[in-house]
Design a protein around this motif. Sequence first.
Motif, PDB file in Angstrom:
ATOM      1  N   GLY A  63      36.505  22.237  33.853  1.00  0.00           N
ATOM      2  CA  GLY A  63      37.938  22.108  33.627  1.00  0.00           C
ATOM      3  C   GLY A  63      38.358  20.718  33.190  1.00  0.00           C
ATOM      4  N   SER A  64      37.547  19.727  33.463  1.00  0.00           N
ATOM      5  CA  SER A  64      37.881  18.361  33.060  1.00  0.00           C
ATOM      6  C   SER A  64      37.421  18.065  31.637  1.00  0.00           C
ATOM      7  CB  SER A  64      37.251  17.366  34.051  1.00  0.00           C
ATOM      8  OG  SER A  64      37.741  17.623  35.347  1.00  0.00           O
ATOM      9  N   ASP A  65      36.967  19.098  30.948  1.00  0.00           N
ATOM     10  CA  ASP A  65      36.524  18.964  29.557  1.00  0.00           C
ATOM     11  C   ASP A  65      37.054  20.106  28.681  1.00  0.00           C
ATOM     12  OD1 ASP A  65      34.544  18.154  27.330  1.00  0.00           O
ATOM     13  OD2 ASP A  65      33.924  20.206  27.781  1.00  0.00           O
ATOM     14  N   GLN A  77      36.384  31.304  28.871  1.00  0.00           N
ATOM     15  CA  GLN A  77      35.230  31.738  29.669  1.00  0.00           C
ATOM     16  C   GLN A  77      35.264  31.107  31.045  1.00  0.00           C
ATOM     17  OE1 GLN A  77      31.966  30.975  26.953  1.00  0.00           O
ATOM     18  NE2 GLN A  77      31.820  33.162  26.526  1.00  0.00           N
ATOM     19  N   GLN A  78      35.565  29.807  31.106  1.00  0.00           N
ATOM     20  CA  GLN A  78      35.635  29.203  32.438  1.00  0.00           C
ATOM     21  C   GLN A  78      36.843  29.743  33.202  1.00  0.00           C
ATOM     22  OE1 GLN A  78      36.854  25.172  33.058  1.00  0.00           O
ATOM     23  NE2 GLN A  78      35.824  25.034  35.038  1.00  0.00           N
ATOM     24  N   LEU A  79      37.993  29.782  32.503  1.00  0.00           N
ATOM     25  CA  LEU A  79      39.211  30.231  33.186  1.00  0.00           C
ATOM     26  C   LEU A  79      39.014  31.604  33.826  1.00  0.00           C
ATOM     27  CD1 LEU A  79      42.247  29.952  33.830  1.00  0.00           C
ATOM     28  CD2 LEU A  79      42.712  31.053  31.642  1.00  0.00           C
ATOM     29  N   MET A 127      36.074  33.659  33.970  1.00  0.00           N
ATOM     30  CA  MET A 127      34.837  34.049  34.651  1.00  0.00           C
ATOM     31  C   MET A 127      34.578  33.230  35.911  1.00  0.00           C
ATOM     32  SD  MET A 127      32.967  34.794  31.066  1.00  0.00           S
ATOM     33  CE  MET A 127      31.275  34.991  31.492  1.00  0.00           C
ATOM     34  N   GLU A 128      34.966  31.935  35.909  1.00  0.00           N
ATOM     35  CA  GLU A 128      34.842  31.170  37.157  1.00  0.00           C
ATOM     36  C   GLU A 128      35.895  31.670  38.154  1.00  0.00           C
ATOM     37  OE1 GLU A 128      33.219  26.933  37.244  1.00  0.00           O
ATOM     38  OE2 GLU A 128      35.316  26.578  37.725  1.00  0.00           O
ATOM     39  N   SER A 129      36.999  32.203  37.635  1.00  0.00           N
ATOM     40  CA  SER A 129      38.061  32.691  38.530  1.00  0.00           C
ATOM     41  C   SER A 129      37.735  34.061  39.109  1.00  0.00           C
ATOM     42  CB  SER A 129      39.388  32.770  37.770  1.00  0.00           C
ATOM     43  OG  SER A 129      39.821  31.489  37.395  1.00  0.00           O
TER      44      SER A 129
HETATM   45  O1  LIG Z   1      36.570  17.832  37.720  1.00  0.00           O
HETATM   46  P1  LIG Z   1      35.306  17.860  38.531  1.00  0.00           P
HETATM   47  O2  LIG Z   1      35.547  17.667  39.993  1.00  0.00           O
HETATM   48  O3  LIG Z   1      34.325  16.845  37.986  1.00  0.00           O
HETATM   49  O4  LIG Z   1      34.667  19.291  38.401  1.00  0.00           O
HETATM   50  C1  LIG Z   1      34.262  19.798  37.156  1.00  0.00           C
HETATM   51  C2  LIG Z   1      34.073  21.287  37.201  1.00  0.00           C
HETATM   52  O5  LIG Z   1      33.090  21.645  38.147  1.00  0.00           O
HETATM   53  C3  LIG Z   1      33.477  22.837  38.813  1.00  0.00           C
HETATM   54  O6  LIG Z   1      33.860  22.517  40.106  1.00  0.00           O
HETATM   55  C4  LIG Z   1      32.347  23.811  38.900  1.00  0.00           C
HETATM   56  O7  LIG Z   1      31.836  24.136  37.654  1.00  0.00           O
HETATM   57  C5  LIG Z   1      34.654  23.352  38.001  1.00  0.00           C
HETATM   58  O8  LIG Z   1      35.471  24.203  38.695  1.00  0.00           O
HETATM   59  C6  LIG Z   1      35.290  22.090  37.591  1.00  0.00           C
HETATM   60  O9  LIG Z   1      36.209  22.269  36.558  1.00  0.00           O
END
Ligand SMILES: O=P(O)(O)OC[C@H]1O[C@](O)(CO)[C@@H](O)[C@@H]1O
Length: 557
Positions: free
Chosen positions: A156-158, A360-362, A364-366
């Motif tokens: 999520g940070s990317d 996909q992250q939004l 499938m991780e959810s």
């Molecule tokens: O922003 P952080 O804490 O570095 O985490 C990055 C990603 O790692 C996860 O915790 C697991 O993939 C995601 O939910 C999150 O977006």
Amino acid sequence: MQTPVDPTSTAAWAELTKLHGGFTPDLKGAFASDPERAARFTFDAADLHVDLSKNFLDDEVLAALVKLADEVNIPGLREAMFTGEHINVTEDRAVLHTALRLPMAEELTVDGQDVVADVHEVLDKIYAWAEQIRSGEWKGVTGKPITTVVNIGIGGSDLGPVMVYEALKPYKTGPDARFISNIDPNDCAEKVADLDPEQTLFIVASKTFTTLETLTNARMARDWLLGKLQESGAIDGSDEQAKAAIAKHFVAVSTALDKVEAFGIDPNNAFGFWNWVGGRYSVSSAVGTAVIVAIGKENWQDFLAGMHAMDLHFRETEAERNVPLLMGLLNVWYTNFFKAESHAVLPYAQYLHRFAAYLQQLTMESNGKSVRWDGTPVTTGTGEIFWGEPGTNGQHAFYQLIHQGTKLIPADFIAVANPAHATKDGEVDVHELFLSNFFAQTAALAFGKTADEVRAEGTAEHIVPARVFAGNKPTTSIMAPALTPAVVGQLIALYEHITFVQGIVWGIDSFDQWGVELGKQLAMKIAPAVQGDEEAKKQQDASTQALIDYYLAKREK
Ligand SMILES: O=P(O)(O)OC[C@H]1O[C@](O)(CO)[C@@H](O)[C@@H]1O
């Protein structure tokens, strides 16, 4: 948090089961018998114009789906989300990404704190800082302005910021942005290779500030920066000058400002957010800082306003016209009754080329979970597999399988009326040519092509079966006037709420992600074995040991 309702125990589920039993998809017939079908199943949500008419939908199915939403208490739990109740049960947290786009005049007190005031305090700090970067007032350690910001983050940070940066390229009025995510050292090496360290600034984005990939990349970036600056004589090797360089070339985005400081980044150069923002729901938080630098405050405000408009639509619109609700329920209809396994998302907009990866992250991780929020097993299938590529590229790759394969793949088609670049090929408006494909594909998928139609084209009889299209492939068409910041915001919020709806029906906590933990722990355990520790290697299974042996034999250091 109330015990999740078992959806299969509801009256609506029984009705849907019955309806499914008697349901023979016939989109051609449905349109022929109802001239109003397209209008009846097309709805507007903010600037999005959403045509659901090419889905396996009729009045009875719609009524049963809406009833299901009531019976599993989507209205109540939606309100619980918007008002900050701890609906993320396994982490005991509120889920308040919608608060990130509330206008300043609003108030929302959660756990004793006005979160709207907090959000706007951080936004103002980012806007002011971003303006310094954009205007050139902020100088690197050698006095030069910043021309490239590099976001270092993963998940999520990317995925959110890179997707939005790509989507809004036509709105870019500031420095370039690049994104380093993978711990594969080639990612960092490639992304910095042609950069001028004196004019590069790194944004280390990590909610937790503990993520191995991000912290490793951040250290590599720091070494690269200091190494290059020393090489050119811009700084000497002293700690003092290294600190001064880091202060001018590194900022952070995190909920853990203490860890930011421990890493060596001045907390004054950090933008915070809160644990009630899930990683994959964080694009509208400070995690969007690289995009704000690139597109500026006004465009970002439009982006947030777009998200807020969709939030309001989801919260306030009656169920029968509520687009995220209906799309989420349709996904349940396909997943649980038609046993569809995957869902294609096909933007006819090259600028949305990272949208499927983001989704996909939004999604499938959810929703890739098999226990409910009270710890009991799920009672239905969950979590669709989302995938896709922009049209028309996908047409020349995987559409064959959607058109004529044996799998049912509901697909969302996305297009805008106005392109950023109105280009002609001679007399032909290329955007019109492009959108002709968008219109043609959903029609072809819905209505197919009969054997008689194929024969009428003079096709040899033995080839006819191969050229028949069965049709009845369900699609949703989403259109908007243009890919503006507001529309990109609306698209994101639309899918966030679709994901929520599905999660509630299935009774799962869509806001935790315990499933990614095991791999992380194992990687740390295996690391010593990969580095040559025989004892650590012996702890591994035979296959893993053999693979490590191969690696050690082949690796040239
Ligand atoms: O922003 P952080 O804490 O570095 O985490 C990055 C990603 O790692 C996860 O915790 C697991 O993939 C995601 O939910 C999150 O977006």
